[in-house]
Design an enzyme around this catalytic site. Structure first.
Site, PDB file in Angstrom:
ATOM      1  N   GLU A 259       0.809  -1.217   0.000  1.00 20.34           N
ATOM      2  CA  GLU A 259       0.000   0.000   0.000  1.00 20.34           C
ATOM      3  C   GLU A 259       0.850   1.279   0.000  1.00 20.34           C
ATOM      4  O   GLU A 259       0.590   2.187  -0.791  1.00 20.34           O
ATOM      5  CB  GLU A 259      -0.937   0.020   1.215  1.00 20.34           C
ATOM      6  CG  GLU A 259      -2.061  -1.002   1.156  1.00 20.34           C
ATOM      7  CD  GLU A 259      -3.089  -0.678   0.087  1.00 20.34           C
ATOM      8  OE1 GLU A 259      -3.147   0.486  -0.363  1.00 20.34           O
ATOM      9  OE2 GLU A 259      -3.846  -1.592  -0.293  1.00 20.34           O
ATOM     10  N   THR A 260       1.830   1.379   0.883  1.00 14.74           N
ATOM     11  CA  THR A 260       2.526   2.663   1.051  1.00 14.74           C
ATOM     12  C   THR A 260       4.034   2.547   1.239  1.00 14.74           C
ATOM     13  O   THR A 260       4.683   3.519   1.644  1.00 14.74           O
ATOM     14  CB  THR A 260       1.963   3.432   2.266  1.00 14.74           C
ATOM     15  OG1 THR A 260       2.188   2.666   3.464  1.00 14.74           O
ATOM     16  CG2 THR A 260       0.477   3.707   2.108  1.00 14.74           C
TER      17      THR A 260
END
Length: 381
Positions: free
Chosen positions: A169-170
């Protein structure tokens, strides 16, 4: 070999240092007359920087355009609903939407990819299971190992799966997005592009706009202070505002939920989300299989929804060669297409499909599992 999930014991995890908002997939506009359409112009952009721990890569900020949202009929109806249903102040909402900007960038990025482009699992995997994410994942695990072990013990979700999701995700908090959430979600709620699922996605984003307002009120923060992805996802685990309100947890025990600044809250929230969406403690995720070129009954098992429904006996009868499998479990057949190359086939458990509730994509779920496994392997070397 199957994707199984080796587990550190609580005792061994205590040797690690103590240590973070989706849906999916998962993983989500209205009157489209000229009254609701802004005059399109290029948004200005400026680069900003943040200091955070760990350091985050901050993308250029898309400031968007001022378009007088308060003049849009559907925005007015939305404000009426918020005043009646949630007792918001009309003047406060008018003031807020007067400061909200239209993001053409969000419109362009939300559009589906060209349908004629072949899917390529190998290329997709290479974007996420790669040295930068693996090395960052090792550092993240070493730093927050105790919190990861506690989340696994409490929710039954293995540490490597939590690590895999936050990494995909990040990149462990480095790329959380720099779009103002109000700008992105308002734009998509009232001017979603013309696609076959436009009505459903419009409804989704209007719901998320309501959740953004409620989240900000409940947390006592300015809605315009929230930043995230072009689609409105927030924080280390990229939760949508509605998912923050429903599934996020205060895992660091400081009396508040903060997925933007607390990796420990993010760890607990990811585990809680998966547990609520069907994760089964101790079960594997997926097994590679081969399919018969002669008995092609297995083709009817493809694209049968995001659930495990077939027994081992049904798989074998349909022409699928499977390894030794745990007794009593059910599976789904997953095809991972590789462009012009051969397709990979896997049988997926309920845990695989739990990951697809974070993002409704076979590629996503498999990359989470494989990144987590790669990080675990790198730590053991």
């Amino acid at each position: 070999m199957p994707i199984t999930l080796p587990r550190l014991t609580v005792l061994s995890s205590t040797l690690l240092f103590v240590g973070l908002c989706a849906l999916p997939p998962a993983l989500h506009a209205a009157d489209t007359t000229s009254q609701n359409k802004p005059a399109k112009s290029k948004a200005s952009a400026k680069k900003t920087s943040k200091k955070a721990q760990p350091k985050k890569k901050v993308a250029p900020e898309d400031q968007g355009e001022f378009v007088h949202f308060n003049d849009w009929k559907d925005v007015g109806r939305f404000i009426d609903e918020m005043v009646e249903r949630n007792q918001f102040s009309r003047s406060d909402l008018n003031a807020l939407f007067a400061q909200t900007r239209y993001l053409d960038t969000a419109i362009q990025l939300i559009k589906p990819a060209p349908s004629n482009k072949p899917k390529n699992w190998a290329a997709y995997r290479a974007r996420f299971v790669e040295p930068v994410r693996i090395n960052a994942g090792v550092e993240f695990w070493n730093t927050y190992g105790v919190a990861l072990a506690r989340a696994e013990a409490q929710y039954g979700v293995p540490m490597e799966i939590i690590v895999g999701i936050i990494g995909v995700e990040t990149v462990y908090g480095r790329n959380t997005g720099n779009f103002r959430t109000m700008d992105a979600i308002t734009t998509l709620a009232f001017d979603y592009p013309d696609t076959p699922n436009r009505e459903a996605r419009t409804a989704f984003f209007r719901g998320e706009l309501e959740n953004t307002l409620l989240l900000a009120r409940e947390a006592g923060i300015d809605p315009l202070s929230l930043r995230g992805s072009y689609a409105g996802a927030i924080g280390w685990p990229q939760f949508m505002p509605g998912s923050i309100r429903e599934y996020a947890v205060d895992f660091d025990g400081d009396g508040k939920i903060d997925l933007r600044n607390s990796p420990v809250d993010a760890i607990g929230s990811v585990a809680h989300y998966l547990a609520v969406h069907g994760w089964q403690r101790g079960e594997p995720v997926a097994f590679p299989v081969t399919v018969s070129a002669d008995n092609r009954q297995w083709e009817g098992m493809l694209n049968q929804g995001l659930e495990a429904k077939y027994t081992e006996e049904q798989l074998r009868a349909a022409g699928i060669t499977v390894p030794a499998l745990p007794e009593g479990m059910r599976f789904g057949l997953v095809d991972l297409q590789n462009g012009t190359g051969p397709t990979e086939y896997w049988i997926a458990t309920n845990n695989f499909y739990a990951i697809t509730q974070y993002n409704r994509s076979y590629f996503y779920a498999m990359s989470v599992a494989e990144l987590g496994r790669a990080v675990a392997s790198a730590r053991s070397r």
